[in-house]
Design a protein around this motif. Structure first.
Motif, PDB file in Angstrom:
ATOM      1  N   LEU A 158       2.194   1.898  -3.498  1.00 40.92           N
ATOM      2  CA  LEU A 158       1.136   2.329  -4.410  1.00 40.92           C
ATOM      3  C   LEU A 158       0.704   3.759  -4.109  1.00 40.92           C
ATOM      4  O   LEU A 158       0.391   4.527  -5.015  1.00 40.92           O
ATOM      5  CB  LEU A 158      -0.065   1.385  -4.297  1.00 40.92           C
ATOM      6  N   LYS A 159       0.713   4.118  -2.829  1.00 41.20           N
ATOM      7  CA  LYS A 159       0.331   5.469  -2.432  1.00 41.20           C
ATOM      8  C   LYS A 159       1.270   6.485  -3.073  1.00 41.20           C
ATOM      9  O   LYS A 159       0.828   7.456  -3.688  1.00 41.20           O
ATOM     10  CB  LYS A 159       0.399   5.561  -0.905  1.00 41.20           C
ATOM     11  N   MET A 202       7.751   9.139  -1.074  1.00 42.63           N
ATOM     12  CA  MET A 202       6.995   8.096  -0.369  1.00 42.63           C
ATOM     13  C   MET A 202       7.262   6.727  -0.960  1.00 42.63           C
ATOM     14  O   MET A 202       7.370   5.738  -0.236  1.00 42.63           O
ATOM     15  CB  MET A 202       5.504   8.389  -0.467  1.00 42.63           C
ATOM     16  N   ILE A 211      -2.971  -4.153   0.506  1.00 42.30           N
ATOM     17  CA  ILE A 211      -4.040  -3.244   0.109  1.00 42.30           C
ATOM     18  C   ILE A 211      -5.267  -4.069  -0.225  1.00 42.30           C
ATOM     19  O   ILE A 211      -5.195  -5.146  -0.804  1.00 42.30           O
ATOM     20  CB  ILE A 211      -3.603  -2.376  -1.085  1.00 42.30           C
ATOM     21  N   TYR A 212      -6.424  -3.540   0.211  1.00 38.64           N
ATOM     22  CA  TYR A 212      -7.681  -4.216  -0.062  1.00 38.64           C
ATOM     23  C   TYR A 212      -8.459  -3.372  -1.042  1.00 38.64           C
ATOM     24  O   TYR A 212      -8.601  -2.170  -0.854  1.00 38.64           O
ATOM     25  CB  TYR A 212      -8.457  -4.384   1.244  1.00 38.64           C
ATOM     26  N   PHE A 213      -8.920  -3.963  -2.103  1.00 36.18           N
ATOM     27  CA  PHE A 213      -9.648  -3.184  -3.091  1.00 36.18           C
ATOM     28  C   PHE A 213     -10.774  -4.033  -3.646  1.00 36.18           C
ATOM     29  O   PHE A 213     -10.543  -5.099  -4.196  1.00 36.18           O
ATOM     30  CB  PHE A 213      -8.682  -2.772  -4.210  1.00 36.18           C
ATOM     31  N   ARG A 249      10.523   5.714   0.275  1.00 40.79           N
ATOM     32  CA  ARG A 249      10.456   5.427   1.707  1.00 40.79           C
ATOM     33  C   ARG A 249       9.819   4.064   1.970  1.00 40.79           C
ATOM     34  O   ARG A 249      10.181   3.369   2.913  1.00 40.79           O
ATOM     35  CB  ARG A 249       9.649   6.526   2.404  1.00 40.79           C
ATOM     36  N   ARG A 274       0.815  -1.207   0.000  1.00 49.14           N
ATOM     37  CA  ARG A 274       0.000   0.000   0.000  1.00 49.14           C
ATOM     38  C   ARG A 274       0.854   1.266   0.000  1.00 49.14           C
ATOM     39  O   ARG A 274       0.542   2.232  -0.673  1.00 49.14           O
ATOM     40  CB  ARG A 274      -0.925  -0.011   1.222  1.00 49.14           C
ATOM     41  N   PHE A 281       0.665   6.587  -6.813  1.00 47.82           N
ATOM     42  CA  PHE A 281      -0.589   7.270  -7.140  1.00 47.82           C
ATOM     43  C   PHE A 281      -0.385   8.779  -7.128  1.00 47.82           C
ATOM     44  O   PHE A 281      -0.760   9.488  -8.065  1.00 47.82           O
ATOM     45  CB  PHE A 281      -1.665   6.861  -6.127  1.00 47.82           C
ATOM     46  N   LEU A 282       0.250   9.283  -6.057  1.00 43.09           N
ATOM     47  CA  LEU A 282       0.459  10.728  -5.935  1.00 43.09           C
ATOM     48  C   LEU A 282       1.381  11.234  -7.041  1.00 43.09           C
ATOM     49  O   LEU A 282       1.140  12.287  -7.642  1.00 43.09           O
ATOM     50  CB  LEU A 282       1.041  11.058  -4.563  1.00 43.09           C
TER      51      LEU A 282
END
Lengths: 140, 499
Positions: free
Chosen positions: A7-8, A54, A66-68, A57, A4, A11-12
């Motif tokens: 991916l965060k 991020m 991640i749950y989707f 990091r 997650r 995404f950003l």
């Protein structure tokens, strides 16, 4: 790729790239007289740094799953889009009926009779909005 | 004496039949919608915003404020009776729900109601005294100071709401970028409209809010598929005299804490509740009982909640900068009604300003005399299963977005933001800072460009002016502190498990 945090960041960074590339199509101007592209380019560069930071990091942190649930969000968005399209091409009553019957597919149980009752109540509420509050709903 | 005179003037405006009615409707509808699972104050306000479009400006603002504190009270009711936490009522779940388990639901609800009333009353005095004075200070602000203040707000909100500075700042930036969609005021160039004419005026505030908070939350609730057992206990409202006496000291402490924390950038109800609860655990006479269903555990946090909700209007109405996401939404609503909040609002529309302040107190009375007894009827909404409820909420979202501009395109925009909100929720990105960035984005750009124009392109203007320089220094300190925390955490993690 199920992390997650990674991916965060991605995404950003992706949002930043979309807006940043868009900004280069407008006049950037120069610092003392900034053009329409200056500010979005600056903000998206900053956002890109944050997103990339991020993503980097996340390599130092424990991966989080991640749950989707694609099905539910697809059903909800589909029923909203269907509502808008039917309201535009037919009328809003058909849109409301579609919204109820389509969106409840995401619920725990499905009942045609119950959906018919919900639709009837919502159409009645829509009439109250139209007549009582003066909202301009294209009901029929 | 000025304050009394002004308040009397305000009550003169708020006590008309017309405005009283809007205040009452706002409170009750706000409570009712706020009770619904997954709809916090942000979603509730944006859902009900279109209802105020056909009302005159004064009535609409009063009704919106009523919706806001009604929604907050509704949140704490669902927290106390069923332990459903919303962002604004996490603390109420602790002692409030414990009291319900002990069969003292009525007492808990009464305590929350009375404490809110006390908190609200204290906060209104603070608001009436402080807002005009702060407004005079704000007139000295130049564009560079405003830019620095907004950035400072971003940093504070990011830290407070998400606990992670990076995540929050990134969300603010996404919001600022979304705010760029539409026509650039300075050059008239259409930005990011993809050739779609309905995007020329920018993305609608209601679409963003309902998408990110409404649609996304509903979908999240559907994912978890839990069925809640409706509350079926008995509610006995009136407390005994010794119980009533225990409410007062805690509520007063909470009011002071809440009033103070409500004014600070990034502050507001959430942080105020935690602070008040923590203080009660330290100093209360009954501190050993707190956590197991003590009156103090409900009273202090409820008073702080309400007080902070009121005083967070101060930066919005005196400086013109909202300090948190809810206030950003309020600001958007003010602008839709043609009022620009800021230093000039009090001078130009004294009737609106003082009327709103007075109506906040009246709204408190309504909460107490109307909602507290009505709670048992309002709670019956939980007897409706979610599978019936959510199509109805979706319908209200659709009608809400449609009636802003009578445009069906806006429904598509809402759906798009619903998808974005859901993705962000699943990535554990909090959409609240996005809302603040979205509202402040255009203002930030305007002030940024203007300050560079005035300084002939020199960035030093942000550091050399006393006000902006101080704020920038604070931001720098904050960022350095966060970086040192991160570095320390990484080192610690390495020492525990060498890779």
């Amino acid at each position: 790729m199920k992390d997650r945090n990674l991916l965060k960041g991605l995404f950003l960074a992706a949002v930043a790239v979309i807006f940043g590339l868009g900004a280069t199509r407008y006049d950037i101007g120069h610092v003392e007289r900034a053009g329409p592209g200056f500010f979005p380019l600056m903000v998206s560069s900053f956002l890109f740094l944050l997103g990339a930071g991020m993503a980097v990091r996340s390599r130092f942190m424990k991966p989080e799953a991640i749950y989707f649930n694609v099905k539910n969000i697809a059903i909800i968005l589909g029923s909203l889009a269907g509502f808008a399209a039917l309201s535009h091409f037919v009328n809003m009553i058909s849109g409301i009926v579609f919204l109820v019957f389509a969106s409840t597919l995401a619920g725990t149980s499905y009942s045609i009779r119950r959906n018919a009752i919900i639709s009837a109540v919502l159409v009645a509420i829509a009439f109250v909005f139209q007549r009582g509050l003066g909202l301009q709903l294209p009901l029929y | 004496m000025d304050i009394l005179h002004n308040l009397a003037f305000g009550f003169g405006h708020a006590l008309t039949m017309h405005n009283l009615m809007f205040c009452a409707i706002g409170c009750v509808v706000g409570t009712f919608v706020g009770l619904l699972p997954g709809l916090g104050p942000l979603a509730t306000i944006s859902l009900l915003l279109p209802l105020t479009f056909s009302i005159d400006t004064g009535g609409a603002l009063i009704m919106l404020a009523g919706i806001y504190y009604g929604a907050q009270y509704g949140d704490s009711v669902s927290a106390i009776t069923m332990k459903i936490p919303h962002a604004s009522s996490i603390v109420a779940c602790i002692d409030g729900y414990q009291m319900t388990l002990k069969g003292k639901t009525g007492l808990a609800l009464f305590t929350a109601g009375v404490s809110s009333f006390i908190g609200g009353t204290v906060a209104i005095v603070v608001l009436a005294a402080l807002a005009p004075a702060l407004g005079e200070v704000a007139l000295k602000f130049g564009p560079a100071d405003y830019t620095a203040l907004m950035l400072f707000g971003f940093v504070c909100v990011s830290f407070v709401t998400t606990g992670s500075l990076l995540d929050g700042l990134a969300m603010c930036m996404v919001g600022v970028l979304l705010g760029q969609i539409g026509t650039d005021v300075n050059s008239g160039v259409a930005r990011y409209t993809m050739g779609l004419p309905f995007l020329m005026d920018g993305v609608g505030l209601v679409s963003v809010a309902l998408g990110c908070f409404g649609i996304a939350e509903i979908t999240k609730n559907l994912d978890s598929r839990e069925e809640r057992t409706p509350f079926s206990g008995k509610i006995k409202l009136m407390p005994t005299w010794p119980e009533f006496k225990r409410i007062i000291p805690s509520a007063l402490r909470g009011s002071v804490v809440g009033s103070f924390l409500g004014i600070l950038p990034g502050g507001g109800p959430v942080i105020a509740q935690f602070a008040a609860y923590a203080i009660d655990r330290k100093v209360s006479k009954y501190k050993d009982e707190i956590g197991t269903g003590a009156i103090e555990g409900v009273a202090g946090q409820a008073a702080a909640d309400e007080a902070a909700a009121r005083t967070s209007f101060i930066p919005l109405m005196s400086i013109g900068i909202p300090e948190n996401a809810v206030m950003a939404l309020m600001m958007g609503a003010f602008i839709i009604k043609g009022i620009q909040p800021g230093p000039n609002m009090i001078a130009q529309h004294p009737d609106l300003f003082w009327g709103l302040v007075a109506s906040m107190w009246i709204g408190n009375c309504f909460l107490l005399i109307l909602n507290v007894p009505l709670v048992r009827y309002l709670l019956s909404i939980f007897k409706i299963p979610y599978v019936v409820l959510f199509p109805a909420i979706l319908f209200f979202c659709c009608v809400g977005t449609y009636s802003v501009n009578n445009s069906l395109e806006d429904v598509f925009v809402t759906a798009a933001f619903g998808l974005m909100g859901y993705v962000m929720l699943r990535l554990s990105l909090d959409p609240a800072p996005l809302m603040l960035g979205f509202i402040l984005g255009p203002m930030l750009e305007e002030n940024f460009r203007r300050s560079l124009l005035l300084s002939r392109g020199s960035f030093t203007v942000f550091v050399t002016r006393p006000i902006s320089g101080t704020l920038m220094a604070l931001i720098a300190l904050f960022v350095l502190w966060q970086m040192s925390v991160f570095v320390r955490d990484v080192r610690k993690a390495r020492q525990v498990a060498p890779a």
